[in-house]
Design an enzyme around this catalytic site. Structure first.
Site, PDB file in Angstrom:
ATOM      1  CG  ASP A 154      -1.659   1.254   1.472  1.00 37.24           C
ATOM      2  OD1 ASP A 154      -1.468   2.214   0.689  1.00 37.24           O
ATOM      3  OD2 ASP A 154      -2.438   1.316   2.435  1.00 37.24           O
ATOM      4  CB  CYS A 164      -8.864   5.414   7.995  1.00 39.51           C
ATOM      5  SG  CYS A 164     -10.178   6.460   7.413  1.00 39.51           S
TER       6      CYS A 164
END
Lengths: 143, 418
Positions: free
Chosen positions: B212, B376
């Protein structure tokens, strides 16, 4: 004690002195939160949390004679300030006064643009819960 | 990346930050009566005028649906669209442009791999490894996949400084490990993970690795061949490009055997009610009309980065981080969260006795944009036993003067409780 309308007019007057300066307004709201009466630690439980608020808000009620009294707290200072405004307007009043109250001061002082839409939703949730408690008390009286 | 013991503090005295700022129209405005100080770059970066003009230009002169069009506009739009793919290929050093897939963003890239690779290659009893610092978008797709397949999700723990505990990672790796899905850089704390070593160890047990790169691609060079990662996902909007656009890179041998992610137009070779044959990569994974305008405008963002040079951008950002870390650290009640030895320009912190939401709201009232909350990454916040942090993140157009403004404002705020 002043009626609901007079208290709202007082608040509108106070906020008008602050003008458009957001920093002063936010600091003022937080100072109002600092003055909120202490909330019993043992009441900071899941059942007393108002749903729909981004911050944690605990709200309980008691009655004094025929008046509804609110006690509340939050984990954020700004929210405490908002609650203190609501308590100043609605607490220690008869249930039907609370249920029928038109809280016009919120839009008049431009609270929506001060706190943003998410917190405005939270504020609406607080008002709804306060009115629901009053409504429940009113129903009990009429039963 | 910034190393505490490096000489990065010296920075680049000739870095043309003032002329760079002129290229970002959004920065030149007042918020709540103060000049805007935008320090929420890890959430999204602002866009240079060239990107904004490219969007305008596309809709004004070139708009057409791409591929298969028999007219001039379609040909122009297609050429421009595919030109971006070539530029991204160079940007990440992909061996070919067919391995560059356009998505909606990093989140969709990860979901694509979870859905497609996961559907084909993850079986009951297999294991997937993530870290305790992941963004929800690199947690939830794997949880959903594990639940569906009866696979198990393993989590690399972290230290109090916000670094991965690599000894534990190595112990988690077994022949059952089929995939390691890991961030390159922490969005919440800014930690840069030693990704090359992580990939190498995973490959030793035969596991594939998804990186990521949402938070790394904007800061330093990400070379997919040097990393030898199997998948890499990132978003254009954190790279001075438009929102709603991401890139997924994958190794050819994997992409070619993976089933399509979504069915629709573009991803087919031939459709018959008896069955459908699928298109080749990358089109197999790009069902439907893509985000043409944003893909084309992204070229300008890549050109902007290339023109300045990633090394110079990184040096400038490191200088800002170093300056901010030292300066804000002197405020009474300032508590840094995440003090890893290698970081990008992200500074997460708390003010003693104050909720991050309150700090963020007061900073906003003073014209300063930061992010507050769990970023998040709720499992990471739980690890630190906090609800969230305040996060200031710096980009190419930020200045030391802006950090001084942050310092002055934060000092006044902190005095409320300290």
């Amino acid at each position: 004690m002043s009626d609901i309308q007079s208290v709202q007019e007082e608040i509108i007057e106070e906020f008008s002195i602050l003008g458009d300066d957001k920093e002063s307004t936010i600091f003022y709201i937080m100072e109002l939160g600092d003055k909120l009466p202490p909330f019993p630690e043992e009441e900071k439980k899941e059942d007393n949390i108002i749903k729909g608020c981004q911050s944690k808000v605990w709200l309980i009620t008691k009655t004094e004679g025929d008046k509804v009294v609110y006690l509340a707290d939050s984990n954020t200072d700004i929210t405490k300030g908002l609650i203190s405004l609501l308590i100043r307007v609605l607490s220690h009043r008869k249930a039907d006064e609370i249920v029928n109250a038109d809280l016009y001061f919120i839009s008049k002082i431009g609270m929506g643009s001060i706190i943003g839409s998410q917190r405005s939703n939270g504020l609406a949730a607080m008002i709804k819960q306060m009115k629901l408690y009053a409504l429940a008390y009113q129903s009990k009286l009429n039963a | 990346m910034y190393r505490k013991d490096s000489v990065a503090k010296e920075g680049d005295a000739g870095f043309p930050v003032e002329s760079i700022r002129k290229r970002f129209p959004i920065l030149h405005q007042e918020v709540n009566g103060r000049p805007l100080v935008y320090l929420d770059n890890a959430a999204t970066s602002q866009k240079p005028l060239s990107v904004i003009q490219a969007l305008n230009q596309y809709y004004s002169t070139d708009n057409a649906n791409i591929h298969r069009g028999a007219h001039a506009l379609a040909a122009r739009a297609t050429d421009q669209f595919e030109r971006t793919r070539q530029m991204v290929k160079s940007f990440i050093n992909s061996p070919s442009e067919e391995q560059v897939i356009f998505t909606k963003g990093t989140t969709e890239g990860i979901n694509l791999v979870a859905s497609s690779f996961g559907r084909k290659f993850i079986q009951e009893g297999d294991e997937i490894i993530i870290s305790a610092m992941e963004h929800h978008s690199n947690i939830v797709p794997w949880q959903m996949l594990c639940e569906e397949k009866g696979a198990e999700l393993k989590v690399i723990p972290i230290t109090d400084e916000g670094e991965l505990i690599l000894e534990t990672y190595e112990k988690l790796l077994t022949p059952k490990t089929k995939l390691v899905a890991i961030q390159h850089v922490s969005n919440a704390l800014g930690t840069v993970h030693p990704i090359s070593g992580i990939i190498e160890k995973a490959h030793e047990v035969g596991a594939k690795v998804l990186v990521d790169a949402a938070q790394s691609s904007s800061h330093f060079l990400v070379d997919v061949q040097a990393l030898d990662c199997d998948f890499l996902a990132f978003s254009a909007h954190k790279l001075y490009g438009p929102t709603g656009l991401g890139i997924l890179y994958g190794k050819r041998e994997l992409l070619e055997v993976m089933p399509p992610y979504q069915g629709g137009g573009e991803m087919i070779k031939e459709v018959d009610f008896d069955g459908t044959t699928f298109n080749d990569i990358p089109f197999k994974f790009e069902a439907g009309t893509p985000n043409i305008a944003d893909v084309i405008a992204f070229q300008k963002a890549l050109e902007f980065i290339q023109e300045l040079g990633k090394d110079r951008i990184l040096a400038h950002e490191n200088e800002l981080l170093s300056y901010a870390t030292d300066k804000l650290g002197s405020i009474k009640g300032f508590i840094p969260v995440g003090t890893a030895s290698q970081k990008v320009s992200v500074l997460s912190f708390l003010i003693n006795g104050m909720h991050p939401f309150d700090v963020g709201m007061m900073l906003d009232a003073m014209g300063i944009a930061v992010r507050t909350g769990h970023h998040c990454a709720q499992p990471l916040m739980k690890r630190f036993n906090i609800e969230g942090t305040v996060r200031a993140s710096f980009a190419v157009y930020n200045t030391k003067q802006e950090i001084d403004t942050l310092y002055n404002s934060l000092s006044r705020i902190a005095k409320r409780k300290n």
